[in-house]
Design a protein around this motif. Structure first.
Motif, PDB file in Angstrom:
ATOM      1  N   ARG A   1       0.835  -1.209   0.000  1.00 35.15           N
ATOM      2  CA  ARG A   1       0.000   0.000   0.000  1.00 35.15           C
ATOM      3  C   ARG A   1       0.867   1.254   0.000  1.00 35.15           C
ATOM      4  O   ARG A   1       0.553   2.241  -0.647  1.00 35.15           O
ATOM      5  N   ILE A   2       1.961   1.201   0.747  1.00 31.75           N
ATOM      6  CA  ILE A   2       2.863   2.357   0.798  1.00 31.75           C
ATOM      7  C   ILE A   2       3.487   2.592  -0.572  1.00 31.75           C
ATOM      8  O   ILE A   2       3.518   3.722  -1.076  1.00 31.75           O
ATOM      9  N   ILE A   3       3.993   1.533  -1.200  1.00 27.60           N
ATOM     10  CA  ILE A   3       4.608   1.675  -2.526  1.00 27.60           C
ATOM     11  C   ILE A   3       3.570   2.141  -3.540  1.00 27.60           C
ATOM     12  O   ILE A   3       3.864   2.945  -4.432  1.00 27.60           O
ATOM     13  N   GLY A   4       2.329   1.671  -3.388  1.00 27.62           N
ATOM     14  CA  GLY A   4       1.276   2.036  -4.317  1.00 27.62           C
ATOM     15  C   GLY A   4       0.943   3.512  -4.312  1.00 27.62           C
ATOM     16  O   GLY A   4       0.352   4.019  -5.275  1.00 27.62           O
TER      17      GLY A   4
ATOM     18  N   ASP B   1       4.810   7.799  -3.496  1.00 26.13           N
ATOM     19  CA  ASP B   1       5.208   9.008  -2.782  1.00 26.13           C
ATOM     20  C   ASP B   1       6.726   8.963  -2.579  1.00 26.13           C
ATOM     21  O   ASP B   1       7.248   8.025  -1.964  1.00 26.13           O
ATOM     22  N   GLU B   2       7.428   9.962  -3.081  1.00 28.24           N
ATOM     23  CA  GLU B   2       8.896   9.941  -2.992  1.00 28.24           C
ATOM     24  C   GLU B   2       9.400  10.039  -1.562  1.00 28.24           C
ATOM     25  O   GLU B   2      10.502   9.604  -1.269  1.00 28.24           O
ATOM     26  N   PHE B   3       8.612  10.619  -0.670  1.00 25.19           N
ATOM     27  CA  PHE B   3       9.028  10.619   0.743  1.00 25.19           C
ATOM     28  C   PHE B   3       9.123   9.188   1.257  1.00 25.19           C
ATOM     29  O   PHE B   3      10.083   8.806   1.909  1.00 25.19           O
ATOM     30  N   TYR B   4       8.090   8.405   0.961  1.00 32.69           N
ATOM     31  CA  TYR B   4       8.116   6.992   1.354  1.00 32.69           C
ATOM     32  C   TYR B   4       9.256   6.263   0.640  1.00 32.69           C
ATOM     33  O   TYR B   4       9.956   5.440   1.243  1.00 32.69           O
ATOM     34  N   ASN B   5       9.423   6.539  -0.657  1.00 35.94           N
ATOM     35  CA  ASN B   5      10.457   5.836  -1.424  1.00 35.94           C
ATOM     36  C   ASN B   5      11.852   6.099  -0.855  1.00 35.94           C
ATOM     37  O   ASN B   5      12.675   5.183  -0.735  1.00 35.94           O
ATOM     38  N   ARG B   6      12.113   7.357  -0.519  1.00 30.89           N
ATOM     39  CA  ARG B   6      13.429   7.675   0.049  1.00 30.89           C
ATOM     40  C   ARG B   6      13.614   6.998   1.399  1.00 30.89           C
ATOM     41  O   ARG B   6      14.705   6.537   1.732  1.00 30.89           O
TER      42      ARG B   6
END
Length: 783
Positions: A548-551, A554-559
Motif C-alpha cells: 500500500r505504501i509503494i502504491g 510518494d517519494e518521501f516513502y520511497n526515500r
C-alpha cells in the motif's frame, strides 16, 4: 360488422381485492418473439392499443368460470380475468390455452390445485358473509375444516376473519379450551390447536389485539401446546409463569408501560417458540404478527424515552461505585436491550433517542463501565458502544476530543477500546475484531464532517495520532525488536494482523498524518520483521502494508525505504520461500511487478543496484529481468541526457494522419519564412541556442552511425536549403526525412516502444497516400 365473439373486458385485482376494469378490446393468440412463447393479446377496440400481452405459461393455473370468464394469476398478488361477450369466443381461447398446456379442453381448471378464490373474488363483495358453526364441542371438527378450507382463498380468509371478529368467537373458543382441558378431551384440544393456528394465519390486527390481551393470551398459548403431531403437549405456560421472571432494574411507575413490556415478551415468545416454523406459503400470512411486535417495541422505547426520571436513575446507578456487580450487570443488559429496541425506530425518532441518551451522559457512563473487571459487563458495554458509533461516529469523536483536555491518555474512552482489543482473551479474538471495526469507523475520513469553522478530519486525526496511535502500535513495536517476532503464537499473530489491517487502512486514507508517524517511528522496518513469522497470514499482512505504501508512489516513502534498505527483508522472505508457488511468492512478485510497470525510477535503481545478484537467477517470471532492463534504460538516459532529449524530440515530432496540435518549435519551423532560414536563425529553445555546434554534432554522428541512411539525396536537399548552418535544425529535419523514408529508428530499443512502432507502421501506410508536407513547405523545397 365487428366480430363480437372475441370481444372481451380485461380486469385486474387491486390491493383492496377489488376487480378493476382495464378496458374493452378484442383478444387473439399467437407466438410473440419477445416473450418466447404463445401469448394472449388484447387490443383496445377504441384505438388499437395493447391492453394485455400475457404469455401462456405451462405451469400457470387458468380457470374457466361461468362459460364466459377465464381467470389466472400472473404473479403473486397480480390476478387477471378476461370476461367474454360470447361463450363461443371464450371456448376458442380456452382451447388454445389447453393446447399450449397439453390439457383436455373439457376441464374447468388447467392445473391440479384446489383454489376457488378467483371465482369468489369476482363475485360481488357485498355477498353474504361466512356463517360459522355454533361454538360447541361436537362442532369443533367442522370448524377446523372450515378454517383450513378458507385459508387458501383471500376472499374466504377475509370473510372468516370478519365472522370471527364480529361474533366474539375467540373468547368462546377459549372457554371451550378450558372445558376440553378440564375433561382431558385430547381430540377436542387437537382441533382447537388447528383452529387457533389458522386464526393466526388470518393475519388480522383486530384479532391479535383480542388474543394478546391479558385475559386471553395465556389460554391462546395453552391452545398451541396441543400439537397433534407431538406425543405429549408442550409446557409453554409453565415456562412463562414459573421460569421466566420479569426484573425491574429500575422501578417502572407507568402501569401501561409495564403491561406493554409483558405483552411484547409473550408475543415474541409465541412467534419464536410456540408457533411452528411457517412454510414458504405461510410466511407472508404472519406479516401482521411481525408488525404487531415491531410497533410494540417502538411504543416501549418512546415511553421510556419520555420518562426522564427513569433514565436519570438508570445512569446514576450505572456510574455509582456503590452499585453492586449483579445490579450493574442487570442495568447494562437493560441498556443494551433498550438500544437494540431503538433499531426499530424510524430515522428521525432514532435521532431523538440517541440525542436523549447523549444528554443523559451515556458516553461517560460507558467509560466507567469499560474500566471494570467484569468481562460480561464490558462485553455488553461494547455492544452499546457499537450502537453509538454506527449511529453517529461524530458524536463519539467530539466526546473523546473534549475529554482529552481533562484526562490522561490512559483513561481516554478510545484508548480503553484499544486496550480491550489488545487484551481480548478469546482465542479467536471475536471481541477484538468487533472493536477494530469500531476504531476503523471512528478514524474513517469518509464519515467526518467539514464545516466553515472547523474541519473534523484535521482535528480528530491530529488528536488520534498524538494521544492514541502509540497505544495501538505498542504490541507491534514490542514484538518486533529483533529480526524475528518475539512472540509468534497464533493469538498474538491474529492480534498483530488486526493492528496491521487498521494501519493499512490509515496509510490509504490519512496521507501526511500516517506518513509522519511511519517515518518518524520507523514503523515499516518493524512491520517487515513480521515477514519472518511462521504464520503466513501475518507475513502477508506485512507485505500488504508495504505494498500500500509503494502504491502511493510518494517519494518521501520511497526515500525512506531506500535509506533503510527495507526491500532486504522482503527479498529474504522471497528467497526463503524457495520454489514454492504460494500466496507469499505471488504477493512479492506482484510488488516488484508494480514497481516495474509503474516505472518507479528511484525504487527500480535501488533494487537493481543492491539486490540484483540475489534475483538474477529468477527466470520463471520476467519481472526481475524487466526491472534490470528498466534500470539500464534509465542509466543510458542519465549518461547521455542530450541523446535522450533528441530521442524524445523524434518521438514527439512525428507526422500523424489524425489531426494533432503541433509542438511550438515544429509549428514555428513550418511557419517560418524562407529568408529566416537563410539567415540561419533556427527556431530552438533558448537553452539549446546556447549550446555549441560541436556539442550537438557528436550525438548526431552517433545517430548516423547507427542508421545507414539510404536517402542521401533527400539529406542533400536539407543541407542545400541552409540547414547546415544549424545542426539542431538539421537534426529535426533529418527526423522528418527518415519518417518520409520509413526509416526512423530509436536511439535505444525500448521494449515499451512496441505500441509506438505499430502506430508508425499505420502512419506510414497512410502517408504513402497523403503528402506529409503542407503546400507552403513544398513550394520552398521546389524553389
Amino acid at each position: 360488422m365487428t366480430d363480437t365473439r372475441r370481444r372481451v373486458k380485461v380486469y385486474t385485482l387491486n390491493e383492496d381485492r377489488q376487480w378493476d376494469d382495464r378496458g374493452t378490446g378484442h383478444v387473439s393468440s399467437g407466438y410473440v418473439e419477445r416473450l418466447k412463447g404463445t401469448s394472449l393479446l388484447v387490443r383496445a377496440e377504441s384505438d388499437g392499443s395493447l391492453l394485455l400481452e400475457s404469455k401462456i405459461n405451462p405451469n400457470t393455473a387458468y380457470q374457466k368460470q361461468q362459460d364466459t370468464l377465464i381467470v389466472w394469476s400472473e404473479a403473486e398478488n397480480y390476478d387477471l380475468a378476461l370476461s367474454f361477450q360470447e361463450k363461443a369466443g371464450c371456448d376458442e381461447i380456452w382451447e388454445k390455452i389447453c393446447q399450449v398446456q397439453g390439457k383436455d379442453p373439457s376441464v374447468d381448471i388447467t392445473q391440479d390445485v384446489v383454489d376457488e378464490s378467483e371465482e369468489e373474488r369476482f363475485d360481488d363483495m357485498s355477498s353474504p358473509g361466512l356463517e360459522l358453526p355454533p361454538c360447541e364441542l361436537n362442532r369443533l371438527e367442522d370448524l377446523a375444516e372450515l378454517v383450513a378450507s378458507s385459508l387458501p382463498s383471500p376472499l374466504r380468509r377475509e370473510k372468516l376473519a370478519l365472522a370471527v371478529e364480529n361474533e366474539g368467537y375467540i373468547r368462546k373458543l377459549l372457554e371451550l379450551f378450558r372445558v376440553c382441558e378440564d375433561l382431558e378431551n385430547r381430540e377436542g384440544l387437537h382441533h382447537l390447536y388447528e383452529i387457533m393456528k389458522g386464526i393466526f394465519l388470518l393475519n388480522r390486527t383486530a384479532l391479535f389485539e383480542v388474543m394478546f390481551s391479558d385475559e386471553c393470551i395465556m389460554d391462546v398459548i395453552g391452545c398451541l401446546e396441543f400439537d397433534p403431531a407431538l406425543p405429549q403437549p408442550r409446557r409453554h405456560r409453565e415456562f412463562l409463569t414459573k421460569t421466566a421472571r420479569f426484573k425491574e432494574v429500575i422501578p417502572i411507575s407507568d402501569p401501561e408501560l409495564r403491561q406493554k413490556i409483558h405483552q411484547t415478551y409473550r408475543v415474541q415468545y409465541i412467534q419464536d417458540m410456540v408457533l411452528p416454523t411457517p412454510s414458504v406459503f405461510e410466511e407472508n400470512m404472519l406479516s401482521t404478527l411481525h408488525s404487531f411486535i415491531f410497533f410494540n417495541k417502538v411504543e416501549i422505547v418512546g415511553m421510556l424515552q419520555d420518562d426522564e426520571k427513569f433514565l436519570t436513575d438508570l445512569f446514576a446507578q450505572l456510574t455509582d461505585e456503590a452499585t453492586d456487580d449483579d445490579k450493574r450487570h442487570e442495568l447494562v443488559n437493560f441498556l443494551k436491550e433498550f438500544c437494540a429496541f431503538s433499531q426499530t425506530l424510524q430515522p428521525q425518532n432514532r435521532d431523538a433517542f440517541f440525542k436523549t441518551l447523549s444528554n443523559m451522559g451515556i458516553l461517560p457512563a460507558l467509560e466507567v463501565i469499560l474500566g471494570m473487571d467484569d468481562v460480561q459487563v464490558r462485553g455488553a458495554a461494547t455492544d452499546i458502544f457499537s450502537y453509538l458509533v454506527e449511529y453517529n461516529p461524530s458524536m463519539v469523536r467530539e466526546f473523546v476530543m473534549q475529554e482529552s483536555q481533562q484526562n490522561d491518555d490512559d483513561i481516554l474512552l478510545i484508548n480503553l477500546i484499544i486496550e480491550h482489543m489488545i487484551c481480548d482473551t478469546d482465542p479467536e479474538l471475536g471481541g477484538a475484531v468487533q472493536l477494530m471495526g469500531l476504531l476503523r469507523t471512528l478514524v474513517d475520513p469518509e464519515n467526518m464532517l467539514a464545516t466553515a469553522n472547523k474541519t473534523e478530519k484535521t482535528e480528530f486525526l491530529s488528536f488520534f495520532y498524538k494521544h492514541c496511535m502509540h497505544v495501538l502500535s505498542a504490541p507491534l513495536l514490542a514484538n518486533t525488536t529483533e529480526e524475528k517476532p518475539s512472540k509468534d503464537d497464533f493469538q498474538t499473530s491474529q492480534l498483530l494482523a488486526l493492528i496491521l489491517e487498521l494501519l493499512t487502512f490509515c496509510v490509504e486514507h490519512h496521507t501526511y498524518h500516517i506518513k509522519n508517524y511511519i517515518i518518524n517511528k520507523d514503523i515499516l522496518r518493524r512491520v517487515l520483521v513480521l515477514t519472518a513469522s511462521r504464520h503466513a497470514f501475518l507475513a502477508l499482512c506485512a507485505l500488504r502494508f508495504m505494498r500500500r505504501i509503494i502504491g502511493l508512489k510518494d517519494e518521501f516513502y520511497n526515500r525512506y525505504i531506500m535509506r533503510n534498505f527495507l526491500f532486504e527483508p522482503v527479498i529474504k522472505a522471497f528467497l526463503n520461500n524457495g520454489s514454492r508457488y504460494n500466496l507469499m511468492n505471488s504477493a512479492i512478485i506482484e510488488m516488484f511487478e508494480y514497481v516495474r510497470v509503474e516505472d518507479v525510477k528511484s525504487l527500480t535503481a535501488h533494487i537493481i543496484e543492491n539486490y540484483w545478484k540475489a534475483l538474477e537467477d529468477v527466470d520463471y517470471v520476467q519481472t526481475f529481468k524487466g526491472l534490470k532492463l528498466r534500470y539500464e534504460q534509465q542509466r543510458e538516459r542519465q549518461d547521455n541526457p542530450k541523446l535522450d532529449s533528441m530521442r524524445s524530440i523524434l518521438r514527439n515530432h512525428r507526422f500523424r494522419r489524425d489531426a494533432r496540435t503541433l509542438e511550438d518549435e515544429e509549428e514555428m519551423w513550418f511557419n517560418a519564412d524562407e529568408d529566416d532560414l537563410e539567415d540561419g536563425e533556427a527556431v530552438v529553445p533558448p537553452s539549446d541556442k546556447m549550446k555549441s555546434e560541436e556539442d550537438l554534432m557528436e550525438p548526431i554522428s552517433k545517430f548516423m552511425e547507427r542508421k545507414k541512411c539510404t536517402c542521401k539525396e533527400t539529406c542533400d536537399v536539407w543541407w542545400e536549403i541552409g540547414v547546415g548552418k544549424n545542426p539542431f535544425l538539421f537534426f529535426c529535419k533529418l527526423g522528418v526525412s527518415f519518417l518520409l523514408q520509413g526509416g526512423l529508428v530509436g536511439l535505444v530499443d525500448y521494449p515499451d516502444d512496441d505500441d509506438d512502432e505499430e502506430e508508425e507502421e499505420e502512419e506510414e501506410d497512410g502517408e504513402s497516400k497523403e503528402d506529409p508536407l503542407p503546400p507552403s513547405k513544398k513550394s520552398k523545397l521546389s524553389s
